[in-house]
Design a protein around this motif. Sequence first.
Motif, PDB file in Angstrom:
ATOM      1  N   ARG A 127      70.109  44.757 100.489  1.00 54.02           N
ATOM      2  CA  ARG A 127      69.021  44.111 101.198  1.00 54.02           C
ATOM      3  C   ARG A 127      67.951  43.713 100.185  1.00 54.02           C
ATOM      4  O   ARG A 127      66.839  44.251 100.165  1.00 54.02           O
ATOM      5  CB  ARG A 127      68.449  45.050 102.259  1.00 54.02           C
ATOM      6  CG  ARG A 127      67.534  44.366 103.237  1.00 54.02           C
ATOM      7  CD  ARG A 127      67.225  45.208 104.458  1.00 54.02           C
ATOM      8  NE  ARG A 127      66.779  46.550 104.144  1.00 54.02           N
ATOM      9  CZ  ARG A 127      67.477  47.653 104.427  1.00 54.02           C
ATOM     10  NH1 ARG A 127      68.651  47.573 105.029  1.00 54.02           N
ATOM     11  NH2 ARG A 127      67.013  48.841 104.117  1.00 54.02           N
ATOM     12  N   PRO A 128      68.224  42.723  99.340  1.00 58.12           N
ATOM     13  CA  PRO A 128      67.326  42.434  98.212  1.00 58.12           C
ATOM     14  C   PRO A 128      65.979  41.845  98.602  1.00 58.12           C
ATOM     15  O   PRO A 128      65.044  41.898  97.806  1.00 58.12           O
ATOM     16  CB  PRO A 128      68.141  41.454  97.367  1.00 58.12           C
ATOM     17  CG  PRO A 128      69.067  40.794  98.329  1.00 58.12           C
ATOM     18  CD  PRO A 128      69.407  41.853  99.336  1.00 58.12           C
ATOM     19  N   TYR A 129      65.867  41.250  99.778  1.00 59.81           N
ATOM     20  CA  TYR A 129      64.623  40.562 100.125  1.00 59.81           C
ATOM     21  C   TYR A 129      63.796  41.316 101.157  1.00 59.81           C
ATOM     22  O   TYR A 129      62.721  40.856 101.527  1.00 59.81           O
ATOM     23  CB  TYR A 129      64.936  39.155 100.639  1.00 59.81           C
ATOM     24  CG  TYR A 129      65.718  38.339  99.642  1.00 59.81           C
ATOM     25  CD1 TYR A 129      65.136  37.920  98.445  1.00 59.81           C
ATOM     26  CD2 TYR A 129      67.057  38.014  99.871  1.00 59.81           C
ATOM     27  CE1 TYR A 129      65.854  37.191  97.512  1.00 59.81           C
ATOM     28  CE2 TYR A 129      67.787  37.281  98.944  1.00 59.81           C
ATOM     29  CZ  TYR A 129      67.180  36.874  97.771  1.00 59.81           C
ATOM     30  OH  TYR A 129      67.901  36.156  96.851  1.00 59.81           O
ATOM     31  N   ASP A 130      64.267  42.424 101.627  1.00 57.81           N
ATOM     32  CA  ASP A 130      63.537  43.175 102.644  1.00 57.81           C
ATOM     33  C   ASP A 130      63.844  44.656 102.475  1.00 57.81           C
ATOM     34  O   ASP A 130      64.512  45.272 103.293  1.00 57.81           O
ATOM     35  CB  ASP A 130      63.930  42.692 104.048  1.00 57.81           C
ATOM     36  CG  ASP A 130      63.161  43.431 105.135  1.00 57.81           C
ATOM     37  OD1 ASP A 130      62.043  43.886 104.844  1.00 57.81           O
ATOM     38  OD2 ASP A 130      63.687  43.558 106.260  1.00 57.81           O
ATOM     39  N   ARG A 131      63.341  45.222 101.385  1.00 59.28           N
ATOM     40  CA  ARG A 131      63.633  46.621 101.126  1.00 59.28           C
ATOM     41  C   ARG A 131      62.389  47.307 100.581  1.00 59.28           C
ATOM     42  O   ARG A 131      61.507  46.685  99.967  1.00 59.28           O
ATOM     43  CB  ARG A 131      64.782  46.753 100.132  1.00 59.28           C
ATOM     44  CG  ARG A 131      64.537  46.138  98.765  1.00 59.28           C
ATOM     45  CD  ARG A 131      65.830  46.095  97.973  1.00 59.28           C
ATOM     46  NE  ARG A 131      65.643  45.581  96.629  1.00 59.28           N
ATOM     47  CZ  ARG A 131      66.649  45.261  95.807  1.00 59.28           C
ATOM     48  NH1 ARG A 131      67.902  45.401  96.213  1.00 59.28           N
ATOM     49  NH2 ARG A 131      66.417  44.821  94.589  1.00 59.28           N
TER      50      ARG A 131
END
Length: 221
Positions: free
Chosen positions: A131-135
Amino acid sequence: MELRLRQFRPRTGPHEHRVVQPGRPLRHTSLRDQAPFGMLMGDHDGLSRLAGLFSFAASSRHTIVHVPLRDGVPPDEGCGELVDLVVAHSEAGLRPSKWPELRRSLGRGTPLTARTDEARTERHARAWLERPYDRGLLRHTTHARTYFLIGDREVFSYAATAFAYAAGWGPRHKGVAKGKSAFMASLQHELEPTRGGGHPSEVLICFKPYPPYAHFKRPGH
């Protein structure tokens, strides 16, 4: 992994906190703080137990994990001030400015044995990676000669896997039997960006056996 810990229940005003420390010191593990690069250097035992402590922190939302590192054997390389380490969920309500008062009230503590779930840690670490954009990221600051990492379950799990990798593969590096350190991993993308820009913060994770180095043998030798 079975962790032998000490548990404390200090109070600040009307609030009770749960603090745990390793049951015995990580004698050959150190953390140097020199912005923007920190350096955490440890032997197999220290890095393995840090992996376990981060895994424990990941599943203990209301516990403050305190790892005293300043009183160990000073490393013979690196620069920057030696600091302790504190790992805590945001939900633990820890304010770094209040830590010195809390630390002074720890007392003797009581023994505690905890067991970590490596399969669960791997699942949460994989979820963070996918989840690279929301972690969640680790808030980090240094106060009172202590480096604080404050975050959530998945990012602590991912950090635990970095320490486990360093502990497992560090002894296989050439040169470590002669006392050379081996860079194994880092905490960088896990850390919140530095305010105001500039070089991103990073904590280098290095393996190094403790002297005398004649006692150390690389796996397979």
